[in-house]
Write a protein that holds these residues in place. Structure first.
Motif, PDB file in Angstrom:
ATOM      1  N   GLU A  10      -8.335  15.160  -4.041  1.00 11.24           N
ATOM      2  CA  GLU A  10      -8.568  14.801  -2.659  1.00 11.24           C
ATOM      3  C   GLU A  10      -9.289  13.461  -2.552  1.00 11.24           C
ATOM      4  N   GLU A  66       0.631   9.147  -5.866  1.00  7.12           N
ATOM      5  CA  GLU A  66       0.942  10.564  -5.659  1.00  7.12           C
ATOM      6  C   GLU A  66       1.757  11.102  -6.821  1.00  7.12           C
ATOM      7  N   SER A  73      -2.311  14.178   0.555  1.00  7.17           N
ATOM      8  CA  SER A  73      -2.484  12.905   1.251  1.00  7.17           C
ATOM      9  C   SER A  73      -2.692  13.109   2.743  1.00  7.17           C
ATOM     10  N   GLY A  74      -1.905  14.018   3.320  1.00  9.47           N
ATOM     11  CA  GLY A  74      -1.974  14.156   4.771  1.00  9.47           C
ATOM     12  C   GLY A  74      -3.052  15.106   5.261  1.00  9.47           C
ATOM     13  N   ALA A 114       0.541   3.961  -2.890  1.00 15.69           N
ATOM     14  CA  ALA A 114       0.241   5.344  -2.533  1.00 15.69           C
ATOM     15  C   ALA A 114       1.291   6.282  -3.118  1.00 15.69           C
ATOM     16  N   MET A 137      -6.966  10.636  -3.285  1.00 18.42           N
ATOM     17  CA  MET A 137      -6.112  10.311  -2.150  1.00 18.42           C
ATOM     18  C   MET A 137      -6.917   9.572  -1.093  1.00 18.42           C
ATOM     19  N   TYR A 138      -8.198   9.945  -1.007  1.00 20.44           N
ATOM     20  CA  TYR A 138      -9.045   9.308  -0.013  1.00 20.44           C
ATOM     21  C   TYR A 138      -9.137   7.813  -0.286  1.00 20.44           C
ATOM     22  N   GLN A 185      -5.306   1.690   2.235  1.00 20.68           N
ATOM     23  CA  GLN A 185      -4.250   1.505   3.238  1.00 20.68           C
ATOM     24  C   GLN A 185      -4.844   1.103   4.579  1.00 20.68           C
ATOM     25  N   ASN A 186      -5.922   1.790   4.960  1.00 19.96           N
ATOM     26  CA  ASN A 186      -6.554   1.479   6.241  1.00 19.96           C
ATOM     27  C   ASN A 186      -7.130   0.077   6.247  1.00 19.96           C
ATOM     28  N   HIS A 246      -6.040   6.098   0.798  1.00 20.62           N
ATOM     29  CA  HIS A 246      -6.014   5.957   2.255  1.00 20.62           C
ATOM     30  C   HIS A 246      -6.964   4.887   2.736  1.00 20.62           C
ATOM     31  N   SER A 297       0.836  -1.199   0.000  1.00 21.62           N
ATOM     32  CA  SER A 297       0.000   0.000   0.000  1.00 21.62           C
ATOM     33  C   SER A 297       0.868   1.245   0.000  1.00 21.62           C
TER      34      SER A 297
END
Ligand code: ADP
Ligand code: MG
Lengths: 389, 226
Positions: free
Chosen positions: A250, A47, A222-223, A43, A253-254, A260-261, A257, A39
């Motif tokens: 956005e 990016e 991302s952050g 990611a 990127m969500y 990843q989660n 994430h 992941s």
């Protein structure tokens, strides 16, 4: 021979149990580290791709318009002379931003007008390196200018057609001779009718050295939400106007994430299951070895020695599983990324930090999982365990 | 200090939770240094309980155990651990060897309680102890590969490897046939003649008769002294 001989011999004698526990633990840790790495790579790649989709923030000088009307009769709006952006000041302001790390590209533009072959043409001065990174979707006939490319130019499709330009030919602009490195394929944007030249040249022509008409910025969201980045940029450059262009970045990127989660949650579940198995197995082992514990206590082992015997057994399994999991995790990463045609991005070198982090995680979880059974073991009273039934 | 008071029990009471009457009830007993004492009595009379209290494996509810004049009941856990490890040795009816350790490793077990490795001298002592109980050459056998009598010898070697002064044996011949049982008693006699104090619980009157003194227990108290 010391206290570690006991767990060593015991795990050796109960090799099937040891094998099973190690396998389950390895599986949990390997999937965890594999998913984590995959992941991460995805990611990262995402990016990189995202920024090549173009700018998502535009910084322009504040525009002041003056509405001229008299006696109810409007004479239209007059745009006041705008102050261009001073690049050195802007760079300093951007560097001081708290979210500086999220700013991937700052591509300054200087607009100027010139005449070429009797036609008026819009010149766009750019920093080649930043610009080419930003316009990752550009395709050119000929080639792209080099990173410094001080005497090179790039023509938009429409401009090249109108002026009949060919890659490789020389252009005379404002007394300087430039080589036209390439001609862009049509993009359907303003780029088609522009002639891209080195920033410095456009600044000289416009008589505005060290300045830019506007900045195109690619930010990674991302952050944090892109609103935070634009707000900070705006604060850093109060005399400019900062606008977000691509909100879609956005949500992209969500999803990264989210994946990843999800990966993290799944591997956490596997690891917790492995821990539960270890705890169950240790608990039954303690029950089964009560007499053995009684003997140890009867011949002078302290409670903490008994505790150490059981915890070190789990620690050993954890360390073994951690090492195996690192290797398996690497293979897993390689395989999964290969399936995704991203094998090139897979980490190949041995990296000490992730390795030791994994080992530490393995030992810590195994040790913690074993702590309760080991504590139960340490409570066994010598006599109670040894009475002949 | 006369030879009668290496170990003295004074007013020992032990009642297990939920039991109607105490397993050991106000019991007094003196054991002399170098003595071979047998404790006899019917099943349930409290022999094992007494042995466990004397050897510091369990705590009495009341009373004192004096070892060389010092009350060891009141001693802190660390002192009791050390007594169990260095001064007292316990052998049970079942040998309780660790099945995954070799005979030698089982005898070495008392040296393996810490992270510090067993010294060469300790290993030599363990080897000598195995020879002493007649098991030279069996160092690498697992308990599962040895007879009951041999296993009990390993257990005795393990109990004595750190130079214990007192050996407590709870029916050490209980799970052996008479030939092997007699050999174990013979071994205990020899060890006793070399200076070891032996306190043995036994059902077998023939074996009890070979000791210096027999005490008989009934209902948690000592019946007669002979
Ligand atoms: N751990 C225990 N919990 C409860 N009662 C026990 C326990 N051990 C022994 N007893 C009881 O204490 C009494 C004395 O037992 P024990 O000391 O084992 O006698 P012996 O060894 O002479 O057979 C018996 O009534 C027995 O049932
Ligand atoms: Mg008994």
């Amino acid at each position: 021979m010391n206290i570690l001989t006991l767990p060593l011999r015991h795990t050796g004698a109960k090799w099937a149990r040891t094998f099973l526990l190690t396998a389950v633990f390895t599986l949990g840790l390997a999937s965890m580290s594999g998913l984590y790495q995959v992941s991460g790579v995805i990611a990262d790649n995402f990016e990189k791709k995202l920024i090549s989709y173009g700018a998502n923030i535009l910084v322009t000088p504040k525009r002041e318009t003056l509405r001229i009307s008299y006696g109810g009769y409007s004479l239209g709006d007059v745009i006041m002379e705008e102050d261009p952006i001073d690049l050195a000041t802007a760079q300093k302001a951007i560097d001081a931003m708290p979210l500086r790390a999220n700013i991937a590209i700052v591509a300054p533009k200087m607009l100027a007008m010139t005449r070429l072959s009797g036609q008026t043409l819009a010149l766009v001065g750019v920093d080649w390196e930043q610009e080419l990174q930003l316009k990752g979707y550009w395709e050119a006939e000929g080639e792209f200018p080099g990173a410094d490319g001080a005497f090179e130019a790039l023509a938009g499709a429409e401009a090249a057609r109108k002026l009949d330009l060919r890659p490789g030919q020389s252009l005379d602009i404002d007394g300087k001779t430039l080589r036209l490195a390439g001609v862009l394929k049509a993009t359907g944007s303003d780029d088609d009718s522009a002639l891209f030249v080195p920033l410095k040249l456009a600044q000289d022509i416009a008589g505005k050295p060290g300045q830019a008409s506007f900045l195109e910025v690619a930010a990674l969201c991302s952050g944090c939400p892109i609103e935070d980045i634009t707000a900070q940029l705006q604060e850093a450059m109060p005399d400019s106007e900062v606008r977000a262009l691509i909100q879609v970045a956005e949500s992209r990127m969500y999803s990264v994430h989210f994946a990843q989660n999800l990966a993290f949650s799944v591997s956490l579940v596997i690891l917790v299951t492995a821990c539960a198995m270890l705890i169950m197995s240790m608990l039954s082992s303690v029950a089964e070895r009560r007499r053995e514990i009684g003997i140890m206590r009867a011949i002078g082992f302290s409670r903490s020695s008994v505790f150490a015997v059981f915890v070190s057994e789990a620690l050993g399994i954890g360390l073994l599983a951690g090492t195996l999991a690192y290797v398996c995790g690497r293979f897993l990463t390689f395989y999964v990324l290969g399936e995704l045609h991203m094998a090139d991005a897979a980490p190949t070198d041995f990296e000490a930090l992730p390795f030791f982090a994994l080992i530490l995680l393995a030992a810590a979880t195994a040790g913690l999982a074993a702590a309760f059974p080991a504590w139960r073991a340490s409570l066994v009273e010598p006599a109670e365990a040894l009475v002949a039934l | 200090m006369n030879e009668k008071n290496l170990l003295q029990a004074r007013g020992i009471v032990k009642r297990y939770p939920g039991a109607e009457r105490p397993a050991v009830d106000h019991l007094d007993l003196d054991i002399g240094a170098g003595e071979f004492l047998s404790i006899a009595g019917p099943s349930g009379s409290g022999k094992t309980t007494l042995l466990h209290i004397l050897s510091s494996l369990i705590q009495a509810d009341a009373g004192q155990i004096l070892f060389q004049g010092q009350d060891i009941c009141a001693a802190p856990e660390a002192v009791r651990n050390r007594l169990r490890g260095l001064v007292f040795a316990v052998v049970f009816q079942q040998h309780h060897l660790l099945p995954y350790l070799s005979a030698l490793e089982n005898v070495l077990l008392p040296f393996l309680g810490g992270i510090k490795p067993a010294r060469a001298a300790d290993i030599a002592t363990a080897q000598a102890m195995l020879s002493r109980v007649g098991l030279a050459g069996k160092e690498n056998s697992r308990p599962g590969q040895m007879s009951g009598g041999e296993q009990q010898r390993v257990a005795i070697a393990r109990a004595l490897v750190r130079g214990a002064q007192v050996l407590f044996a709870d029916e050490p011949t209980g799970s052996l046939d008479s030939v092997n049982g007699a050999a174990i008693i013979q071994l205990l006699r020899e060890l006793n003649s070399e200076g070891l104090t032996v306190v043995m619980v036994t059902h077998n009157d023939e074996f009890a008769a070979q000791s210096d003194r027999i005490v008989r227990m009934a209902d948690g108290a000592i019946q007669t002294l002979s």
